[in-house]
Write an enzyme that holds these catalytic residues in place. Structure first.
Site, PDB file in Angstrom:
ATOM      1  N   THR A 153       1.020  -1.175   0.194  1.00  0.00           N
ATOM      2  CA  THR A 153      -0.052  -0.015   0.072  1.00  0.00           C
ATOM      3  C   THR A 153       1.126   1.408  -0.104  1.00  0.00           C
ATOM      4  OG1 THR A 153      -0.186  -0.206   2.465  1.00  0.00           O
ATOM      5  CG2 THR A 153      -1.769  -1.127   1.007  1.00  0.00           C
ATOM      6  N   LYS A 175       3.689  -6.925   4.199  1.00  0.00           N
ATOM      7  CA  LYS A 175       3.559  -5.456   3.968  1.00  0.00           C
ATOM      8  C   LYS A 175       3.159  -4.510   5.039  1.00  0.00           C
ATOM      9  CE  LYS A 175       0.202  -3.473   3.442  1.00  0.00           C
ATOM     10  NZ  LYS A 175      -0.646  -2.581   4.246  1.00  0.00           N
ATOM     11  N   THR A 186       0.150  -3.028  10.767  1.00  0.00           N
ATOM     12  CA  THR A 186      -0.884  -3.180   9.620  1.00  0.00           C
ATOM     13  C   THR A 186      -0.171  -3.828   8.529  1.00  0.00           C
ATOM     14  OG1 THR A 186      -2.247  -2.119   8.368  1.00  0.00           O
ATOM     15  CG2 THR A 186      -0.737  -0.996   8.343  1.00  0.00           C
ATOM     16  N   THR A 390      -7.716  10.827   0.579  1.00  0.00           N
ATOM     17  CA  THR A 390      -7.964  12.106  -0.553  1.00  0.00           C
ATOM     18  C   THR A 390      -7.110  12.168  -1.708  1.00  0.00           C
ATOM     19  OG1 THR A 390      -7.273  13.529   0.953  1.00  0.00           O
ATOM     20  CG2 THR A 390      -9.747  13.343   1.140  1.00  0.00           C
TER      21      THR A 390
END
Length: 390
Positions: A153, A175, A186, A390
């Site tokens: 990510t 990851k 995470t 965003t």
């Protein structure tokens, strides 16, 4: 140096359109056997993503033939529909694998599912399922690197590792670059081994490994909803190591991956080891290390190359660990800037110009010790996480 290094495993990584960048976003790891043992450790967050809930059930069954992973969407906080999406992903993966192989019969209950990305949005299922089909067609013994790239990510590079035993191997990919805090980080992590080992032995080895690796990295104190570490065994080597030998190899692979996670933490300019010694118990040592690792004043000081030991000592004082306040020593990169809870060597002697930082804290309360790894808090971390959705 990937999940396909151990015998009996194939993998693939493909782009399915889940990421706007067009980068890889669906990965598949398949265990061709002859065995299909599994163990798993999952997030301690009470809010768990749909794939975590699904994979916890699958792991309890003791048999996993495939793991399908996607980046580009966490499928967390998506309600019953999100769980149905996970179930559909497992069913589609199982059916596609079975149809594409005369020797591999897979049921949906033998497929673990992992997802990572933005929380709160449904996955685009047509694209995801199409990506699974493409991944099945591309499965190969050399597909581990592509799989590691597809689960990234905000990572800047893929994370892979290998540890070798006597005639058998452990491979892994992971990851994670943010929300790195126990348990675990995470992170999605798939470990594979061609050793002969049953679910109970795998579970013991994995929990022993994660306790001193993934559970000891703490980048930003934030716990994910999707953390998953899976260990699959194919038995393809025909060799059954001792429980201690397996645990040592799994721990070595997990340590390597954990250090890569911290090294690639969002915006990090420092990689920090917090060594706590002289603790009354190991739990005390971990508590102290974690308190320092999560202290924003310490982390920002290190970003500015400032050996502000007072902030470290203050963080130690917030814990319930056994120690006398006037008996604590602190060293930063080998310079004992604090002795007996007061100033000692000149802090100007501390060299913080490099990336690696070691903080050593001696509580003088016992013989236990532990190390927690973290990173500094930089402008780049704030920027990354202020604009993530965003």
């Amino acid at each position: 140096m990937t999940v396909t290094t151990p015998r009996g495993f194939r993998a693939a990584g493909v782009a399915a359109g889940l990421k706007a960048s067009g980068a890889g976003d669906v990965a598949l790891v398949v265990n061709d056997g002859p065995d299909a043992g599994i163990a798993g450790v999952f997030t301690a967050n009470r809010i768990k993503a749909a794939p975590v809930l699904w994979s916890q059930q699958v792991v309890r069954g003791g048999v996993v033939r495939a793991v399908v992973l996607n980046s580009g969407g966490a499928n967390a906080c998506t309600g019953p529909a999100g769980f149905q999406d996970t179930h559909a992903t497992a069913e589609h993966t199982a059916a596609t694998l079975t149809a594409g192989s005369a020797r591999l019969m897979v049921g949906a209950g033998e497929v673990a599912v992992c997802s990572t990305g933005l929380i709160g949005e449904r996955l685009p299922m047509p694209a995801l399922l199409s990506g699974v089909g493409n991944a099945v067609r591309r499965l190969s013994r050399t597909g581990g690197q592509a799989a590691a790239e597809a689960i990234m990510t905000t990572d800047t590079r893929p994370k892979t590792a290998v540890a070798t035993g006597s005639g058998w191997t452990v491979g892994g990919m992971a990851k994670g670059a943010g929300m790195l805090a126990p348990a675990m980080a995470t992170m999605l992590c798939v470990l594979t081994t061609d050793a002969v080992a049953g679910p109970e032995t795998l579970d013991a080895a994995l929990r022993a490994a994660t306790r001193v690796t993934f559970d000891r990295i703490d980048s930003d104190g934030c716990m994910s909803t999707n953390d998953t570490v899976l260990l699959l065994a194919s038995g393809a080597s025909g060799i059954e190591p001792t429980a201690a030998e397996l645990a040592a190899a799994v721990t070595a692979a997990c340590h390597d991956l954990a250090q890569q996670l911290i090294a690639d933490a969002e915006g990090a300019t420092k990689q920090i080891a917090i060594e706590v010694v002289g603790a009354a118990t190991e739990d005390d040592a971990v508590e102290v290390g974690r308190s320092v690792a999560r202290n924003n004043l310490v982390k920002t000081a290190l970003f500015g190359n400032d050996p502000n030991w007072g902030r470290i000592l203050a963080a130690v004082g917030t814990t319930a660990a056994a120690f006398e306040p006037d008996g604590v020593d602190v060293a930063v990169n080998g310079v004992w800037v604090c002795r007996g809870g007061a100033a000692a060597e000149d802090r100007a002697k501390v060299d913080l110009t490099g990336r690696d930082v070691t903080i050593r804290i001696d509580l003088h309360a016992g013989e236990a010790a532990a190390t927690v790894w973290t990173n500094d808090l930089s402008h780049a971390y704030v920027h990354e996480n202020s604009a993530y959705s965003t």
